[in-house]
Design a protein around this motif. Sequence first.
Motif, PDB file in Angstrom:
ATOM      1  N   ASP A  30       0.783  -1.232   0.000  1.00 50.92           N
ATOM      2  CA  ASP A  30       0.000   0.000   0.000  1.00 50.92           C
ATOM      3  C   ASP A  30       0.823   1.295   0.000  1.00 50.92           C
ATOM      4  O   ASP A  30       0.533   2.213  -0.751  1.00 50.92           O
ATOM      5  N   HIS A  31       1.874   1.365   0.801  1.00 52.64           N
ATOM      6  CA  HIS A  31       2.522   2.658   1.029  1.00 52.64           C
ATOM      7  C   HIS A  31       3.187   3.267  -0.201  1.00 52.64           C
ATOM      8  O   HIS A  31       3.091   4.457  -0.417  1.00 52.64           O
ATOM      9  N   ASN A  32       3.927   2.474  -0.937  1.00 49.54           N
ATOM     10  CA  ASN A  32       4.664   3.108  -2.037  1.00 49.54           C
ATOM     11  C   ASN A  32       4.251   2.612  -3.422  1.00 49.54           C
ATOM     12  O   ASN A  32       4.928   2.881  -4.416  1.00 49.54           O
ATOM     13  N   VAL A  33       3.097   1.928  -3.506  1.00 50.78           N
ATOM     14  CA  VAL A  33       2.677   1.427  -4.821  1.00 50.78           C
ATOM     15  C   VAL A  33       2.102   2.559  -5.683  1.00 50.78           C
ATOM     16  O   VAL A  33       1.511   3.495  -5.166  1.00 50.78           O
ATOM     17  N   ASP A  58       9.730   3.015 -10.212  1.00 53.22           N
ATOM     18  CA  ASP A  58      10.798   3.419  -9.301  1.00 53.22           C
ATOM     19  C   ASP A  58      11.504   2.160  -8.780  1.00 53.22           C
ATOM     20  O   ASP A  58      10.894   1.337  -8.090  1.00 53.22           O
ATOM     21  N   PRO A  59      12.790   1.992  -9.113  1.00 49.05           N
ATOM     22  CA  PRO A  59      13.464   0.737  -8.758  1.00 49.05           C
ATOM     23  C   PRO A  59      13.544   0.502  -7.237  1.00 49.05           C
ATOM     24  O   PRO A  59      13.521  -0.642  -6.793  1.00 49.05           O
ATOM     25  N   VAL A  60      13.629   1.577  -6.470  1.00 45.92           N
ATOM     26  CA  VAL A  60      13.749   1.406  -5.015  1.00 45.92           C
ATOM     27  C   VAL A  60      12.406   0.950  -4.426  1.00 45.92           C
ATOM     28  O   VAL A  60      12.344   0.081  -3.554  1.00 45.92           O
ATOM     29  N   SER A  95      -0.928   6.492  -1.546  1.00 43.32           N
ATOM     30  CA  SER A  95      -0.867   7.594  -2.504  1.00 43.32           C
ATOM     31  C   SER A  95      -0.383   8.910  -1.871  1.00 43.32           C
ATOM     32  O   SER A  95       0.596   8.934  -1.135  1.00 43.32           O
ATOM     33  N   MET A  96      -1.097   9.968  -2.144  1.00 45.78           N
ATOM     34  CA  MET A  96      -0.665  11.316  -1.765  1.00 45.78           C
ATOM     35  C   MET A  96      -0.785  11.604  -0.267  1.00 45.78           C
ATOM     36  O   MET A  96      -0.356  12.653   0.199  1.00 45.78           O
ATOM     37  N   CYS A  97      -1.326  10.681   0.494  1.00 45.30           N
ATOM     38  CA  CYS A  97      -1.359  10.913   1.944  1.00 45.30           C
ATOM     39  C   CYS A  97       0.052  11.124   2.444  1.00 45.30           C
ATOM     40  O   CYS A  97       0.284  11.979   3.296  1.00 45.30           O
ATOM     41  N   LEU A  98       0.986  10.334   1.935  1.00 44.40           N
ATOM     42  CA  LEU A  98       2.373  10.503   2.380  1.00 44.40           C
ATOM     43  C   LEU A  98       3.357  10.623   1.228  1.00 44.40           C
ATOM     44  O   LEU A  98       4.559  10.747   1.470  1.00 44.40           O
ATOM     45  N   GLY A  99       2.873  10.606  -0.005  1.00 42.43           N
ATOM     46  CA  GLY A  99       3.759  10.884  -1.138  1.00 42.43           C
ATOM     47  C   GLY A  99       4.989  10.015  -1.226  1.00 42.43           C
ATOM     48  O   GLY A  99       6.074  10.476  -1.537  1.00 42.43           O
ATOM     49  N   MET A 100       4.834   8.720  -0.939  1.00 43.99           N
ATOM     50  CA  MET A 100       5.981   7.811  -1.115  1.00 43.99           C
ATOM     51  C   MET A 100       6.041   7.306  -2.537  1.00 43.99           C
ATOM     52  O   MET A 100       7.063   6.839  -3.003  1.00 43.99           O
ATOM     53  N   ASN A 101       4.901   7.340  -3.203  1.00 41.46           N
ATOM     54  CA  ASN A 101       4.844   6.929  -4.607  1.00 41.46           C
ATOM     55  C   ASN A 101       4.881   8.218  -5.448  1.00 41.46           C
ATOM     56  O   ASN A 101       5.117   9.300  -4.901  1.00 41.46           O
ATOM     57  N   PRO A 102       4.637   8.150  -6.756  1.00 45.09           N
ATOM     58  CA  PRO A 102       4.757   9.387  -7.546  1.00 45.09           C
ATOM     59  C   PRO A 102       3.671  10.447  -7.271  1.00 45.09           C
ATOM     60  O   PRO A 102       3.770  11.560  -7.786  1.00 45.09           O
ATOM     61  N   ASP A 103       2.656  10.119  -6.465  1.00 36.29           N
ATOM     62  CA  ASP A 103       1.572  11.078  -6.211  1.00 36.29           C
ATOM     63  C   ASP A 103       2.006  12.084  -5.139  1.00 36.29           C
ATOM     64  O   ASP A 103       1.816  11.853  -3.936  1.00 36.29           O
ATOM     65  N   ILE A 161      11.786  14.122  10.936  1.00 33.59           N
ATOM     66  CA  ILE A 161      13.011  13.401  11.286  1.00 33.59           C
ATOM     67  C   ILE A 161      13.520  12.652  10.055  1.00 33.59           C
ATOM     68  O   ILE A 161      14.700  12.686   9.738  1.00 33.59           O
ATOM     69  N   ILE A 162      12.596  11.998   9.342  1.00 33.10           N
ATOM     70  CA  ILE A 162      12.968  11.369   8.070  1.00 33.10           C
ATOM     71  C   ILE A 162      11.742  11.291   7.153  1.00 33.10           C
ATOM     72  O   ILE A 162      10.799  10.549   7.433  1.00 33.10           O
ATOM     73  N   PRO A 163      11.746  12.055   6.061  1.00 33.49           N
ATOM     74  CA  PRO A 163      10.596  12.045   5.145  1.00 33.49           C
ATOM     75  C   PRO A 163      10.382  10.674   4.496  1.00 33.49           C
ATOM     76  O   PRO A 163      11.329   9.893   4.339  1.00 33.49           O
ATOM     77  N   ALA A 164       9.131  10.438   4.100  1.00 35.64           N
ATOM     78  CA  ALA A 164       8.741   9.110   3.592  1.00 35.64           C
ATOM     79  C   ALA A 164       9.575   8.638   2.406  1.00 35.64           C
ATOM     80  O   ALA A 164       9.845   7.447   2.276  1.00 35.64           O
ATOM     81  N   VAL A 165      10.003   9.570   1.560  1.00 40.85           N
ATOM     82  CA  VAL A 165      10.746   9.136   0.369  1.00 40.85           C
ATOM     83  C   VAL A 165      12.079   8.470   0.737  1.00 40.85           C
ATOM     84  O   VAL A 165      12.653   7.764  -0.081  1.00 40.85           O
ATOM     85  N   TYR A 166      12.543   8.673   1.973  1.00 41.65           N
ATOM     86  CA  TYR A 166      13.803   8.045   2.404  1.00 41.65           C
ATOM     87  C   TYR A 166      13.584   6.681   3.069  1.00 41.65           C
ATOM     88  O   TYR A 166      14.524   6.078   3.566  1.00 41.65           O
ATOM     89  N   LEU A 167      12.337   6.217   3.081  1.00 39.80           N
ATOM     90  CA  LEU A 167      12.041   4.986   3.833  1.00 39.80           C
ATOM     91  C   LEU A 167      12.102   3.731   2.975  1.00 39.80           C
ATOM     92  O   LEU A 167      11.657   2.681   3.383  1.00 39.80           O
ATOM     93  N   LYS A 168      12.636   3.855   1.763  1.00 43.26           N
ATOM     94  CA  LYS A 168      12.512   2.726   0.844  1.00 43.26           C
ATOM     95  C   LYS A 168      13.619   1.691   0.972  1.00 43.26           C
ATOM     96  O   LYS A 168      13.580   0.660   0.299  1.00 43.26           O
ATOM     97  N   ARG A 169      14.595   1.945   1.817  1.00 38.73           N
ATOM     98  CA  ARG A 169      15.654   0.954   1.997  1.00 38.73           C
ATOM     99  C   ARG A 169      15.116  -0.285   2.702  1.00 38.73           C
ATOM    100  O   ARG A 169      14.190  -0.184   3.501  1.00 38.73           O
ATOM    101  N   VAL A 170      15.731  -1.415   2.425  1.00 39.77           N
ATOM    102  CA  VAL A 170      15.302  -2.630   3.106  1.00 39.77           C
ATOM    103  C   VAL A 170      16.317  -3.067   4.167  1.00 39.77           C
ATOM    104  O   VAL A 170      16.244  -4.155   4.702  1.00 39.77           O
ATOM    105  N   THR A 171      17.276  -2.171   4.468  1.00 42.22           N
ATOM    106  CA  THR A 171      18.277  -2.454   5.500  1.00 42.22           C
ATOM    107  C   THR A 171      18.035  -1.538   6.702  1.00 42.22           C
ATOM    108  O   THR A 171      17.153  -0.697   6.674  1.00 42.22           O
TER     109      THR A 171
END
Lengths: 463, 199
Positions: free
Chosen positions: A62-65, A76-78, A406-414, B24-34
Amino acid sequence: MSKTLAEKIWDEHIVRRADGEPDLLYIDLHLIHEVTSPQAFDGLRLTNRAVRRPDLTIATEDHNVPTLNIDKPIADPVSKLQVDTLRANCKEFGVRIHSLGDAEQGIVHVVGPQLGLTQPGMTIVCGDSHTSTHGAFGALAFGIGTSEVEHVLATQTLPLIRPKTMAINVEGTLKPGVTSKDIILAIIAKIGTGGGQGYVLEYRGSAIRALSMEARMTVCNMSIEAGARAGLIAPDEKTFEYIKGKPHAPKDFDAAVAYWSTLFSDADAKFDVEINLDANELEPFVTWGTNPGQGLPLNASVPNPAEITDAEERGAAERALTYMGLTAGTPLKKIAIDTVFLGSCTNGRIEDLRSAAEILKGKKISSSLRMLVVPGSARVRLQAESEGLDKVFLDAGAEWRSAGCSMCLGMNPDQLAVGERSASTSNRNFEGRQGKGGRTHLVSPLVAAATALRGTLSSPADL
Amino acid sequence: MEKFIKHTGTGVPLRRSNVDTDQIIPAVYLKRVTRSGFEDGLFAAWRNDPDFVLNQEAFKKGTVLVAGADFGTGSSREHAVWALQNYGFKAVISSRFADIFRGNSLKGGLLTIIVSQEEVEALWSAIESKPETAITVDLETRTVSYDSTVLNFVIDDYTRWRLMEGLDDIGLTLKQTESIDSFEKTRADYKPKTLPILK
């Protein structure tokens, strides 16, 4: 001895109690997603431990899809690595998973209730602070960190210190156009983002009992925004009716209902704190600042920090106005919005979509903004499409997306761009939450829809 | 987990309240698996500002973060603790912490210490007037000391013991497996299971 609802559930889950130690609590359901679990599974591998109860564990993505082109590989590869890691971990440890493309995929807190896995009297955890959502069913549900995720995977228990209890009594009748989102935003503005720290909140009173199950989920969802790890509501006929017929509803439903019916705070139970809120007086609420406690009725104006006596709060308000690009004294309804986001575990359920669609039906959104509609789960999306809601949104000029955070936390492209301003039905207006430099105003689905039509923060009454 | 008994280092004054975990750490930095490498994301948005405290030469080597009230609100991401630890922080001092963040920090060996807001203010003044001020955080005596000031703090005996011994919580719980086994036998049949999958 008389007990509060939270105390009853707590006591029924104590595996071990010893002086000077936290209680060891049994966990009935563990929800998992891609962001807070990889390090936990890694921990299991390093120590050669198994998942104790895969049959009490369920995962979803859910979070980053992405919410577009979900039939294609994640660009996004990560993000892709994180989702692939979840899939591999679930396979290795025998955990049920609902992946992108599956009808049961969606935001973890929408998926649990829709499958009937969320039931009264349970202890429910997830590596996500909005796990408090499940408290709407009279379950003790709370967010945990990754170390605790690993702990639950390995032992199906958690060592926890018993929280204090706070009753929040909401009596009266909501005016038309006022929703459960406005109730919880008003509560947070009243007690502050730290007001619930160390407590389990129990929402009570006629205004809470009058809410639908989905509206109750919205209230419990944002307990964490008041600092409380968990918030709950005693189950009633509405709760039982909601669960009935869901895939994982108890087979022996009567036995379950007999037990669920004992789940309420005893009349003479003592709460550590009690708070009262008058539902009759509530108006549509909106946040103006950068924490969910910085909210006001929509008819108010941007506050003047100089009038705040507490130095700490004054400083926070000044910083918030600078970040939000707002001037003290501006009527909130004059604030122009760039993006309307309808979705999230707070307001991404079918009733939320229906209520917004009713306002948008046959109309066009303002040409000055975009509107994203993101169903909370693939199941919600399918339901909405079967009711023709997708057409309503598309005809109005909104985007109709696939399910996720989605845009709730913007981990995906939204995401919001720098300086872009949103009216969002989500739960957090933190700096940069929806995208670096983005500015968020938290609103109900009704305010979101009215705002989309007018271009400035609006309530349905303004139409 | 590494044992925590006593740490001496310099302080970093973070004069902000309500620092949520998205800051403290924005969501875009949370994608690591370590569990490592999260220092890049620590206070990412604020680090673009040259005046931000971590960008000031005097505070770059600090290991004790002194923050405003309600530190760590919001998301349950333990990455917030890892980011602070990966960056080099050993302890955080504040007048109030959010529950989940505090739980996460004490699981992971980042000591979170609660003192009064007046004591935080005094500590800020001391660090800002003399950044090289040595701050000692002593879990054994439950004190924070700097210059001639000694502050007492409260931490429950169990958590203190676990941190001082560097014990793994899961290992401790697995010693109670018999209690868990017998508890499971008492669970009601109607409690839901995720497997097998029912439609």
